[in-house]
Design an enzyme around this catalytic site. Structure first.
Site, PDB file in Angstrom:
ATOM      1  N   HIS A 268       0.813  -1.206   0.000  1.00 46.48           N
ATOM      2  CA  HIS A 268       0.000   0.000   0.000  1.00 46.48           C
ATOM      3  C   HIS A 268       0.853   1.264   0.000  1.00 46.48           C
ATOM      4  O   HIS A 268       0.662   2.159  -0.819  1.00 46.48           O
ATOM      5  CB  HIS A 268      -0.896  -0.045   1.243  1.00 46.48           C
ATOM      6  CG  HIS A 268      -1.940   1.011   1.322  1.00 46.48           C
ATOM      7  ND1 HIS A 268      -2.930   1.181   0.382  1.00 46.48           N
ATOM      8  CD2 HIS A 268      -2.172   1.971   2.274  1.00 46.48           C
ATOM      9  CE1 HIS A 268      -3.725   2.171   0.743  1.00 46.48           C
ATOM     10  NE2 HIS A 268      -3.273   2.684   1.879  1.00 46.48           N
ATOM     11  N   PHE A 269       1.819   1.333   0.909  1.00 41.03           N
ATOM     12  CA  PHE A 269       2.687   2.505   1.029  1.00 41.03           C
ATOM     13  C   PHE A 269       3.891   2.355   0.101  1.00 41.03           C
ATOM     14  O   PHE A 269       5.034   2.236   0.522  1.00 41.03           O
ATOM     15  CB  PHE A 269       3.125   2.704   2.479  1.00 41.03           C
ATOM     16  CG  PHE A 269       2.106   3.419   3.318  1.00 41.03           C
ATOM     17  CD1 PHE A 269       2.100   4.803   3.397  1.00 41.03           C
ATOM     18  CD2 PHE A 269       1.140   2.720   4.006  1.00 41.03           C
ATOM     19  CE1 PHE A 269       1.157   5.477   4.153  1.00 41.03           C
ATOM     20  CE2 PHE A 269       0.186   3.376   4.773  1.00 41.03           C
ATOM     21  CZ  PHE A 269       0.193   4.761   4.847  1.00 41.03           C
TER      22      PHE A 269
END
Length: 291
Positions: A268-269
């Protein structure tokens, strides 16, 4: 006389927008094309700390903290919703004199930025979506508990969502899917957790989780905006994101046939592990739009 900052140096600023004081980071010459970086949950403009210097030699870069996040402050009684966050960003762009810009949208920054784009389509020169979802098929089974809360916003279901605010969950969001989670810098998730732990911030976050369903309801209008305006779009996606699936990136081509889709071997990051690759992709993409 005070030292004048180098144009590529990140400068920390505040903009007073009504009774909201918006903290933001800025770098690059203002006469160059602007990129407005919109962060997600549970972070802030801090997530762009490495990306900004990689872009600032070619672009004017602005990264605000949304109300309820980072170091932006809002008065008691501020009505936190995705509509109000988008309105605050529109007022912010007015306050600092931005009238044409690319938006970089990530996580919560996606519905905020896309609401802004629909309200001011002439301001948007391009869209860069880094795990910024706009399609139902992009939402994984990891949303099941949240959907249950939307369907029944009882005290019990609201309390169950507090698990999203813990240090363990925040760390997991940063490290899940990363090629080597031990190489994800801990200050990101520790800062996010510390800021979420401020008195009253938990209720702000729970309220925004409840309101996220308004973004899903808005998807048909977003798709109509895509079809009518055809903004240039780059979707660059961590393909192991536990929340927003690769199908969400691929779906952009349904309404934007010329959309550029790229996947990264991370979660996600994605900026925590692939910042240089993302910066390079942004530069190449925007160069093609300018040619």
């Amino acid at each position: 006389m005070p030292r004048q900052p180098d144009p590529s140096e990140t400068v920390l600023r505040r903009a007073e927008v009504g009774d909201v004081s918006i903290f933001y980071r800025e770098a690059g010459h203002r006469d160059r094309p602007t990129i407005l970086l919109l962060h997600g949950f549970p972070t802030s403009s801090h997530q762009f700390r490495h990306l900004i210097p990689l872009l600032a030699d070619r672009f004017h870069v602005v990264a605000p903290d949304l109300p309820g996040f980072g170091f932006t402050t809002a008065p008691e009684g501020f009505a936190y919703s995705f509509a109000s966050l988008s309105e605050a960003m529109a007022a912010f762009t007015d306050a600092i004199g931005l009238d044409r810009y690319t938006i970089y949208i990530f996580d919560y920054g996606a519905p905020v930025g896309l609401r802004l784009a629909m309200a001011r389509p002439g301001a948007i020169t391009a869209i860069i979506s880094q795990n910024g979802n706009a399609y139902e098929e992009g939402m994984s089974d990891g949303w099941a508990q949240t959907r249950a809360y939307w369907a029944d916003p009882s005290a019990v279901n609201r309390e169950a969502m507090r698990g999203m605010l813990t240090l363990e969950t925040t760390r997991w969001q940063y490290t899940h899917g990363a090629p080597d989670g031990t190489q994800v810098a801990p200050e990101g998730y520790w800062l996010d957790y510390a800021l979420m732990s401020r008195p009253g911030n938990d209720e702000i976050q729970l309220g925004l989780i409840a309101d996220y369903q308004s973004n899903v309801a808005l998807y048909p209008r977003i798709h109509q905006y895509f079809r009518e305006r055809q903004p240039p779009l780059l979707a660059i996606w961590g393909d192991k994101d536990p929340f927003f699936l690769p199908a969400g990136a691929q779906a952009f081509r349904r309404d934007l046939p010329q959309a550029e889709i790229r996947f990264l071997d991370t979660g996600h990051f994605a900026l925590e592990t692939h910042g240089t690759e993302i910066a390079d992709a942004i530069g190449e993409f925007l160069d093609r739009q300018a040619s």
